[in-house]
Design an enzyme around this catalytic site. Sequence first.
Site, PDB file in Angstrom:
ATOM      1  N   PHE A 112     -39.959  22.143  80.185  1.00  0.00           N
ATOM      2  CA  PHE A 112     -40.140  21.272  79.021  1.00  0.00           C
ATOM      3  C   PHE A 112     -40.966  21.965  77.936  1.00  0.00           C
ATOM      4  CE2 PHE A 112     -39.525  16.848  81.238  1.00  0.00           C
ATOM      5  CZ  PHE A 112     -38.194  17.188  81.481  1.00  0.00           C
ATOM      6  N   ARG A 131     -38.937  24.929  86.727  1.00  0.00           N
ATOM      7  CA  ARG A 131     -39.752  23.780  87.107  1.00  0.00           C
ATOM      8  C   ARG A 131     -40.034  22.940  85.866  1.00  0.00           C
ATOM      9  NH1 ARG A 131     -44.038  26.117  91.447  1.00  0.00           N
ATOM     10  NH2 ARG A 131     -43.712  28.082  90.380  1.00  0.00           N
ATOM     11  N   VAL A 132     -40.272  21.666  86.096  1.00  0.00           N
ATOM     12  CA  VAL A 132     -40.187  20.741  84.980  1.00  0.00           C
ATOM     13  C   VAL A 132     -41.235  21.001  83.893  1.00  0.00           C
ATOM     14  CG1 VAL A 132     -41.552  18.889  86.082  1.00  0.00           C
ATOM     15  CG2 VAL A 132     -39.799  18.334  84.394  1.00  0.00           C
ATOM     16  N   VAL A 133     -42.474  21.300  84.271  1.00  0.00           N
ATOM     17  CA  VAL A 133     -43.500  21.458  83.232  1.00  0.00           C
ATOM     18  C   VAL A 133     -43.204  22.693  82.383  1.00  0.00           C
ATOM     19  CG1 VAL A 133     -45.947  21.851  82.779  1.00  0.00           C
ATOM     20  CG2 VAL A 133     -45.263  20.230  84.552  1.00  0.00           C
ATOM     21  N   GLU A 154     -37.160  22.833 105.137  1.00  0.00           N
ATOM     22  CA  GLU A 154     -37.190  23.062 106.584  1.00  0.00           C
ATOM     23  C   GLU A 154     -37.903  24.370 106.915  1.00  0.00           C
ATOM     24  OE1 GLU A 154     -36.721  20.718 108.433  1.00  0.00           O
ATOM     25  OE2 GLU A 154     -34.897  19.584 108.057  1.00  0.00           O
ATOM     26  N   TYR A 211     -35.861  25.571 101.793  1.00  0.00           N
ATOM     27  CA  TYR A 211     -37.280  25.527 101.436  1.00  0.00           C
ATOM     28  C   TYR A 211     -38.007  24.507 102.316  1.00  0.00           C
ATOM     29  CZ  TYR A 211     -41.399  25.151  98.347  1.00  0.00           C
ATOM     30  OH  TYR A 211     -42.668  25.152  97.830  1.00  0.00           O
ATOM     31  N   ASN A 253     -46.916  19.020  93.307  1.00  0.00           N
ATOM     32  CA  ASN A 253     -46.567  19.731  92.054  1.00  0.00           C
ATOM     33  C   ASN A 253     -47.801  20.175  91.277  1.00  0.00           C
ATOM     34  OD1 ASN A 253     -44.368  17.825  92.803  1.00  0.00           O
ATOM     35  ND2 ASN A 253     -43.319  18.857  91.119  1.00  0.00           N
ATOM     36  N   PRO A 255     -36.073  14.210  95.037  1.00  0.00           N
ATOM     37  CA  PRO A 255     -36.867  13.050  95.457  1.00  0.00           C
ATOM     38  C   PRO A 255     -37.132  12.078  94.300  1.00  0.00           C
ATOM     39  CG  PRO A 255     -37.818  15.083  96.293  1.00  0.00           C
ATOM     40  CD  PRO A 255     -36.740  15.476  95.329  1.00  0.00           C
ATOM     41  N   ARG A 287     -31.808  21.831  99.361  1.00  0.00           N
ATOM     42  CA  ARG A 287     -33.259  22.058  99.359  1.00  0.00           C
ATOM     43  C   ARG A 287     -33.787  22.422 100.746  1.00  0.00           C
ATOM     44  NH1 ARG A 287     -35.258  19.049  94.361  1.00  0.00           N
ATOM     45  NH2 ARG A 287     -37.381  19.313  95.031  1.00  0.00           N
TER      46      ARG A 287
HETATM   47  P1  NAD Z   1     -44.464  31.648  92.631  1.00  0.00           P
HETATM   48  O1  NAD Z   1     -42.991  31.791  92.765  1.00  0.00           O
HETATM   49  O2  NAD Z   1     -45.072  31.862  91.294  1.00  0.00           O
HETATM   50  O3  NAD Z   1     -45.222  32.583  93.665  1.00  0.00           O
HETATM   51  C1  NAD Z   1     -44.681  32.983  94.891  1.00  0.00           C
HETATM   52  C2  NAD Z   1     -44.982  34.454  95.096  1.00  0.00           C
HETATM   53  O4  NAD Z   1     -44.456  34.862  96.365  1.00  0.00           O
HETATM   54  C3  NAD Z   1     -44.315  35.348  94.045  1.00  0.00           C
HETATM   55  O5  NAD Z   1     -45.256  36.260  93.532  1.00  0.00           O
HETATM   56  C4  NAD Z   1     -43.198  36.056  94.826  1.00  0.00           C
HETATM   57  O6  NAD Z   1     -42.872  37.313  94.297  1.00  0.00           O
HETATM   58  C5  NAD Z   1     -43.798  36.114  96.211  1.00  0.00           C
HETATM   59  N1  NAD Z   1     -42.803  36.242  97.271  1.00  0.00           N
HETATM   60  C6  NAD Z   1     -41.648  35.536  97.432  1.00  0.00           C
HETATM   61  N2  NAD Z   1     -41.011  35.940  98.543  1.00  0.00           N
HETATM   62  C7  NAD Z   1     -41.767  36.942  99.096  1.00  0.00           C
HETATM   63  C8  NAD Z   1     -41.641  37.764 100.244  1.00  0.00           C
HETATM   64  N3  NAD Z   1     -40.590  37.656 101.071  1.00  0.00           N
HETATM   65  N4  NAD Z   1     -42.610  38.662 100.487  1.00  0.00           N
HETATM   66  C9  NAD Z   1     -43.679  38.790  99.661  1.00  0.00           C
HETATM   67  N5  NAD Z   1     -43.858  38.045  98.563  1.00  0.00           N
HETATM   68  C10 NAD Z   1     -42.906  37.120  98.287  1.00  0.00           C
HETATM   69  O7  NAD Z   1     -44.819  30.180  93.183  1.00  0.00           O
HETATM   70  P2  NAD Z   1     -46.208  29.404  93.213  1.00  0.00           P
HETATM   71  O8  NAD Z   1     -46.023  28.153  92.465  1.00  0.00           O
HETATM   72  O9  NAD Z   1     -47.332  30.307  92.891  1.00  0.00           O
HETATM   73  O10 NAD Z   1     -46.268  29.006  94.756  1.00  0.00           O
HETATM   74  C11 NAD Z   1     -47.110  29.689  95.677  1.00  0.00           C
HETATM   75  C12 NAD Z   1     -47.013  29.004  97.031  1.00  0.00           C
HETATM   76  O11 NAD Z   1     -47.412  27.642  96.932  1.00  0.00           O
HETATM   77  C13 NAD Z   1     -45.590  29.012  97.602  1.00  0.00           C
HETATM   78  O12 NAD Z   1     -45.663  29.240  98.986  1.00  0.00           O
HETATM   79  C14 NAD Z   1     -45.101  27.607  97.318  1.00  0.00           C
HETATM   80  O13 NAD Z   1     -44.144  27.199  98.262  1.00  0.00           O
HETATM   81  C15 NAD Z   1     -46.387  26.798  97.421  1.00  0.00           C
HETATM   82  N6  NAD Z   1     -46.309  25.555  96.638  1.00  0.00           N
HETATM   83  C16 NAD Z   1     -46.399  25.581  95.281  1.00  0.00           C
HETATM   84  C17 NAD Z   1     -46.300  24.377  94.566  1.00  0.00           C
HETATM   85  C18 NAD Z   1     -46.411  24.330  93.070  1.00  0.00           C
HETATM   86  O14 NAD Z   1     -46.252  23.249  92.499  1.00  0.00           O
HETATM   87  N7  NAD Z   1     -46.702  25.382  92.375  1.00  0.00           N
HETATM   88  C19 NAD Z   1     -46.091  23.176  95.255  1.00  0.00           C
HETATM   89  C20 NAD Z   1     -45.969  23.216  96.637  1.00  0.00           C
HETATM   90  C21 NAD Z   1     -46.113  24.410  97.333  1.00  0.00           C
HETATM   91  N1  UDP Z   2     -36.510  18.072  86.027  1.00  0.00           N
HETATM   92  C1  UDP Z   2     -35.942  17.657  84.823  1.00  0.00           C
HETATM   93  N2  UDP Z   2     -35.641  18.613  83.895  1.00  0.00           N
HETATM   94  C2  UDP Z   2     -35.888  19.930  84.088  1.00  0.00           C
HETATM   95  C3  UDP Z   2     -36.479  20.353  85.311  1.00  0.00           C
HETATM   96  C4  UDP Z   2     -36.761  19.383  86.266  1.00  0.00           C
HETATM   97  O1  UDP Z   2     -35.720  16.458  84.596  1.00  0.00           O
HETATM   98  O2  UDP Z   2     -35.594  20.726  83.174  1.00  0.00           O
HETATM   99  C5  UDP Z   2     -36.855  17.049  87.029  1.00  0.00           C
HETATM  100  C6  UDP Z   2     -36.308  17.322  88.425  1.00  0.00           C
HETATM  101  O3  UDP Z   2     -35.006  16.769  88.563  1.00  0.00           O
HETATM  102  C7  UDP Z   2     -37.317  16.602  89.295  1.00  0.00           C
HETATM  103  C8  UDP Z   2     -38.639  16.752  88.532  1.00  0.00           C
HETATM  104  O4  UDP Z   2     -38.258  17.064  87.184  1.00  0.00           O
HETATM  105  O5  UDP Z   2     -37.005  15.243  89.400  1.00  0.00           O
HETATM  106  C9  UDP Z   2     -39.546  17.842  89.072  1.00  0.00           C
HETATM  107  O6  UDP Z   2     -38.767  19.024  89.203  1.00  0.00           O
HETATM  108  P1  UDP Z   2     -39.377  20.429  89.662  1.00  0.00           P
HETATM  109  O7  UDP Z   2     -38.227  21.347  89.836  1.00  0.00           O
HETATM  110  O8  UDP Z   2     -40.462  20.835  88.747  1.00  0.00           O
HETATM  111  O9  UDP Z   2     -40.089  20.135  91.048  1.00  0.00           O
HETATM  112  P2  UDP Z   2     -39.680  19.366  92.393  1.00  0.00           P
HETATM  113  O10 UDP Z   2     -38.375  18.666  92.203  1.00  0.00           O
HETATM  114  O11 UDP Z   2     -39.612  20.437  93.407  1.00  0.00           O
HETATM  115  O12 UDP Z   2     -40.790  18.424  92.575  1.00  0.00           O
END
Ligand code: NAD
Ligand code: UDP
Length: 327
Positions: free
Chosen positions: A196, A191-193, A152, A150, A179, A285, A147
């Site tokens: 599922f 991702r989990v949501v 770091e 992402y 999340n 985590p 991980r």
């Molecule tokens: P996502 O994967 O749907 O969106 C990321 C977007 O970035 C995509 O459209 C992808 O094509 C674009 N992208 C990736 N690498 C690129 C690059 N090198 N140049 C240009 N575009 C690039 O993810 P998301 O859930 O919408 O997340 C958006 C941001 O929020 C991310 O930076 C993510 O790390 C952060 N974030 C999201 C969550 C979450 O739960 N959704 C949680 C923590 C942080």
């Molecule tokens: N997870 C799971 N089944 C899945 C996908 C994810 O049990 O099909 C678990 C995963 O191991 C983690 C949690 O759900 O403990 C959240 O995972 P996700 O990948 O959505 O986000 P993150 O781990 O980055 O918070």
Amino acid sequence: MRNYSPRKRILVTGGAGFLGSHLIDRLLARGDEVVCADNLFTGAKRNIEHLHSHPRFEFIRHDVTFPLYIEVDQIYNLACPASPIHYQHDPVQTTKTSVHGAINLLGLAKRLKATIFQASTSEVYGDPAVHPQTEAYWGNVNPIGLRSCYDEGKRCAETLFFDYHRQHGLDIRVARIFNTYGPRMHPNDGRVVSNFIVQALKGDDITLYGDGQQTRSFCYVDDMIEGFLRFMDLPKGANGAPGFPGPINLGNPGEFTICQLAEKVIELTASKSKIVYHPLPTDDPMQRQPNIDLARKYLGGWEPEVQLVEGLLHTIKYFEKLFTRES
Ligand code: NAD
Ligand code: UDP
Ligand code: UDP
């Protein structure tokens, strides 16, 4: 040329992704001009196809690891794959996206004297030894694990944001996103949501990793975007000095085990899917819950409003429609 109309021109990197596309909808709805820069690695044209002929919307296919010379008033930097499957697919590119991407966009913001928002993450806390997590906690991150590209990468991006802030007086906003879920999540991003819901709707097995007792706090996308906008639009300090830079946690403090989530999704979809157990991924985590006192204080009483069941129902409806459209 900068924008001489009263409305703002705003750059959203990663705008074709899940969060970015919702952010763009809100910015356009309030009258701003939006430039979306995305390389479509994990984003999808379908997330922004409804904006195709919008007069205040522009899409550029661009990879943020390369310089970008345009004129805007504000920058939201969301470009980065967010799901473990996607960010581990090409880990070197993931770190480059976070680090080179941050340098290029900070350089752009510096030239334009534009306020710049960074989508950081709760992953900066790693597998946290402090619970719930406050912004003062420095985290527990494995620097060489699967991980790390992402975690770091995002930590280094935060360093760059704060160094540009201190060294160049840049007006920054660093949000640590917990999340978040909702319509337009990628159906295959693991991702989990989304996993599922997709499994439940297709009648496939629900894949629970580990014993399912690990916890997460799930925030509905609309609440998250409201937090982004309030944070970005905080006024600058006296005499145009930079405003409050954060970092600030954004998320919903409601904490659920992954097992509870699986049961809720099965119930809400009236699915016949069975839960099956798989090994827990490395460095997954065990617990995660945001302390959002700082966001409540600075963002005018901001508070997530959408409860898990309501948010899941919206998301389930989205995936049902998507599958009908695809079939
Ligand atoms: P996502 O994967 O749907 O969106 C990321 C977007 O970035 C995509 O459209 C992808 O094509 C674009 N992208 C990736 N690498 C690129 C690059 N090198 N140049 C240009 N575009 C690039 O993810 P998301 O859930 O919408 O997340 C958006 C941001 O929020 C991310 O930076 C993510 O790390 C952060 N974030 C999201 C969550 C979450 O739960 N959704 C949680 C923590 C942080
Ligand atoms: N997870 C799971 N089944 C899945 C996908 C994810 O049990 O099909 C678990 C995963 O191991 C983690 C949690 O759900 O403990 C959240 O995972 P996700 O990948 O959505 O986000 P993150 O781990 O980055 O918070
Ligand atoms: N940069 C950019 N657009 C701009 C200005 C800069 O993409 O409008 C990039 C450029 O690639 C540069 C980086 O941002 O390498 C950092 O810029 P900065 O001015 O901080 O540093 P320097 O140019 O001195 O390396």
